[in-house]
Design an enzyme around this catalytic site. Sequence first.
Site, PDB file in Angstrom:
ATOM      1  N   ASN A 232      41.891  33.894  36.322  1.00  0.00           N
ATOM      2  CA  ASN A 232      41.237  34.984  37.059  1.00  0.00           C
ATOM      3  C   ASN A 232      42.316  35.836  37.710  1.00  0.00           C
ATOM      4  O   ASN A 232      42.922  35.429  38.694  1.00  0.00           O
ATOM      5  CB  ASN A 232      40.285  34.373  38.094  1.00  0.00           C
ATOM      6  CG  ASN A 232      39.649  35.421  38.990  1.00  0.00           C
ATOM      7  OD1 ASN A 232      39.862  36.618  38.812  1.00  0.00           O
ATOM      8  ND2 ASN A 232      38.863  34.972  39.956  1.00  0.00           N
TER       9      ASN A 232
ATOM     10  N   CYS B 273      39.567  39.228  40.584  1.00  0.00           N
ATOM     11  CA  CYS B 273      38.583  39.240  41.661  1.00  0.00           C
ATOM     12  C   CYS B 273      38.932  40.413  42.582  1.00  0.00           C
ATOM     13  O   CYS B 273      40.018  40.440  43.155  1.00  0.00           O
ATOM     14  CB  CYS B 273      38.634  37.911  42.416  1.00  0.00           C
ATOM     15  SG  CYS B 273      37.468  37.874  43.751  1.00  0.00           S
TER      16      CYS B 273
ATOM     17  N   ALA C 110      31.287  39.314  48.269  1.00  0.00           N
ATOM     18  CA  ALA C 110      32.669  39.158  48.730  1.00  0.00           C
ATOM     19  C   ALA C 110      32.798  37.706  49.179  1.00  0.00           C
ATOM     20  O   ALA C 110      32.942  37.409  50.358  1.00  0.00           O
ATOM     21  CB  ALA C 110      32.982  40.118  49.869  1.00  0.00           C
TER      22      ALA C 110
END
Lengths: 297, 259
Positions: free
Chosen positions: A122, A125, A68
């Site tokens: 992206n 995530c 994380a």
Amino acid sequence: MLEVEVSGLKFENPLILASGVLGMSASSMISAVKFGAGGVVTKSIGVRAREGHPMPCVVELPFGLINAMGLPNPGCEEFKEEIKKFKENCDAPIIASIFGGDPSEVREVARTLRDADGFEINVSCPHSDVTKKLEDDEEMIGDIVREVKKAVDSPVWVKLSPNVSSIVEIGLAAQEAGADAVVAINTLRAMIIDVETGVPILGNRIGGLSGSCIKPVAVRCIYELYETLEIPIIGVGGVTSWKDAVEMMLAGASAIEIGTAVMKDVRIFEKIKAGLKEYLTKKNLKIEELVGRAHRV
Amino acid sequence: MLPRMVEIKEIIEEGRDAKTFILDAPWLKGATPGQFLMVWIPEIGERPMSLSSSTSITVKRVGRVTSRLHDMKEGDFIGIRGPYGRGFEISDGKSLLIAGGMGSAPLAFLSERVNKFTALIGARTKDDLVLLRKFSKGELLIATEDGSEGRKGFVTDLIDEIEMKVYDAIYACGPDGMLREILDRAKELNILHKLQISVERYFKCGIGVCGSCVLDPSGVRVCKEGPIFRGEEVFDSEIGRYRRDASGRRVKYGNSKRI
Ligand SMILES: Cc1cc2nc3c(=O)[nH]c(=O)nc-3n(C[C@H](O)[C@H](O)[C@H](O)COP(=O)(O)OP(=O)(O)OC[C@H]3O[C@@H](n4cnc5c(N)ncnc54)[C@H](O)[C@@H]3O)c2cc1C
Ligand SMILES: Cc1cc2nc3c(=O)[nH]c(=O)nc-3n(C[C@H](O)[C@H](O)[C@H](O)COP(=O)(O)O)c2cc1C
Ligand code: FES
């Protein structure tokens, strides 16, 4: 013998450094190329600097990792320098991974980093406030892709999340909006709790699972995408050996990204290259003949 | 590996702002001086700490996590993972140990394993000197910035009082400015190969995956290929010029040799 071309970009071999693993600086990406990578994807970069989630931000398991990190990055203005430095020292393609909360933010990052040879958006995530809400939003992903395509001339890839009900639907949305390729997969949303104290270990509590344990999920996603999509697929998730790389290509990947496995051994690229060459020779196949071969049966 | 909860067996006060925590973690016995732990206080945070002996860490109170650690009592539990990283290569000959500030921690552990040594120890004031007892079996020279103990000045000033060349191995740990000066001096004397330094960078994962700690221009990971490096491996590096913060931005190193 290992050269591949994906969305107009030529790679000396199909093994590319995955986003977020080492790619914080030109120096670490150059060293990946020295150790055999055919190209690199940078850490995901946003409009402004972010420190990321509080530590612990990584937990190591016997079969992979839960991270994380929270998209720490120096912001696109400062990162421009790293791309420049990479290009001065290296001929391999560098793909800038970019993210943002809305289409205009992502476009701004792409514009600022336009020296990169390509872009990987992206939207996947699984533990960042910014991208988590995008992963399943076909309309928003389409808008982002269109904005970025307008802003840059180089190829635009979209990195997909496995944490959605249909990865194929999201892949189709990206394709329709003009994406030149999709990248599958980002990490699987995951969590770990210390049983002694009862406390979730990661600072952000929720993280993303990567490493060898997610490979079967990645292979399935690539297989499904290949059945429907026309644009190329870059496979990523749990590749640790040449066999894994071959398997992903058989499922439909035109190139492979490697992340977690680089942690134990930066030389992984050389090792997989050697295995790939041997396999192709033994089977008397050209590398492009591997792509999607499992769909013939 | 997962963080493993261990008991704090004993706490020793070290001057004004530092404490040594002796941990009930017998499996650390095989650790090499120079290696580090990732220390986790549940719900508070995780930070890298060098081993100051095979079962202890010595921690200065600087911010959130270290302050919380300082509030803990004997019998409390913390989580650790490690030992990680490459430790010092230990020489049989005559060693020179140079520590600035908390740089004394890994060198205190090292002092248990080297035979004959001279230690140059520096700190801001007398109250910032830590772990001196560990260095007393060798020759010990002290410097403080305010002159409250030993020579007034920086630890690197003590180098003028000895002959660096005569040592078979030189080990150093401290702030970047100090390390740069030692790198330069070793280079001048053509003894970079005898020098091993312990490098600090912003660690996040501690296991070589996130890229937070990477040094320019070689791209080595301090947490994995280091934190101990040979002089010639890092002479050309960013050390003493800049470093990266938690977001990866480059931060210029001030001209100050402050420790
Ligand atoms: C390999 C290594 C060994 C270390 N050994 C020791 C030791 O033996 N004794 C000791 O007292 N200190 C040691 N440190 C420094 C120690 O990690 C920091 O003092 C600590 O992280 C501060 O945390 P905080 O929450 O109290 O302070 P914060 O308020 O979070 O930060 C204060 C300052 O500490 C530093 N820091 C914070 N987080 C990190 C991090 N994740 N990695 C590196 N630096 C950080 C930064 O310079 C920051 O500006 C070591 C650092 C490294 C990299
Ligand atoms: C520490 C770490 C950081 C990552 N950071 C990013 C990132 O910034 N952007 C991104 O798109 N993917 C990121 N990823 C995901 C990887 O790029 C990759 O998709 C995933 O880890 C699966 O591949 P692997 O099993 O080979 O690691 C990260 C993964 C790890 C382990
Ligand atoms: S701290 Fe993550 S690579 Fe070193």
